[in-house]
Scaffold this active site. Structure first.
Site, PDB file in Angstrom:
ATOM      1  CB  ALA A   1      -0.906   0.005   1.219  1.00 17.06           C
ATOM      2  CG  ASP A   2       2.060   5.108  -2.656  1.00 14.59           C
ATOM      3  OD1 ASP A   2       3.108   5.205  -1.992  1.00 14.59           O
ATOM      4  OD2 ASP A   2       1.789   5.843  -3.616  1.00 14.59           O
TER       5      ASP A   2
END
Length: 59
Positions: free
Chosen positions: A21-22
């Site tokens: 996940a960024d």
């Protein structure tokens, strides 16, 4: 399951996908909920969630 994820799973197989996940640009709760609810086997989910990273990075 999101079509891009399904496409990647079918094309590459679960041994070649890592979960990420960024953060802080993406909401971690949403990303984790997506992975938990994806219609895949528990074995594939474990590979994608952590198993592949452990194997590739020797963790």
């Amino acid at each position: 399951m999101e079509s891009a994820t399904l496409c990647a799973l079918l094309a590459l197989g679960s041994d070649h996908i890592l979960f990420a996940a960024d953060y802080p640009f993406e909401d971690l709760r949403t990303a984790i909920a997506f992975l938990r609810s994806a219609p895949i086997s528990e074995g594939d989910r474990a590979k994608i969630a952590h198993g592949n990273a452990e194997r590739l990075l020797h963790l």
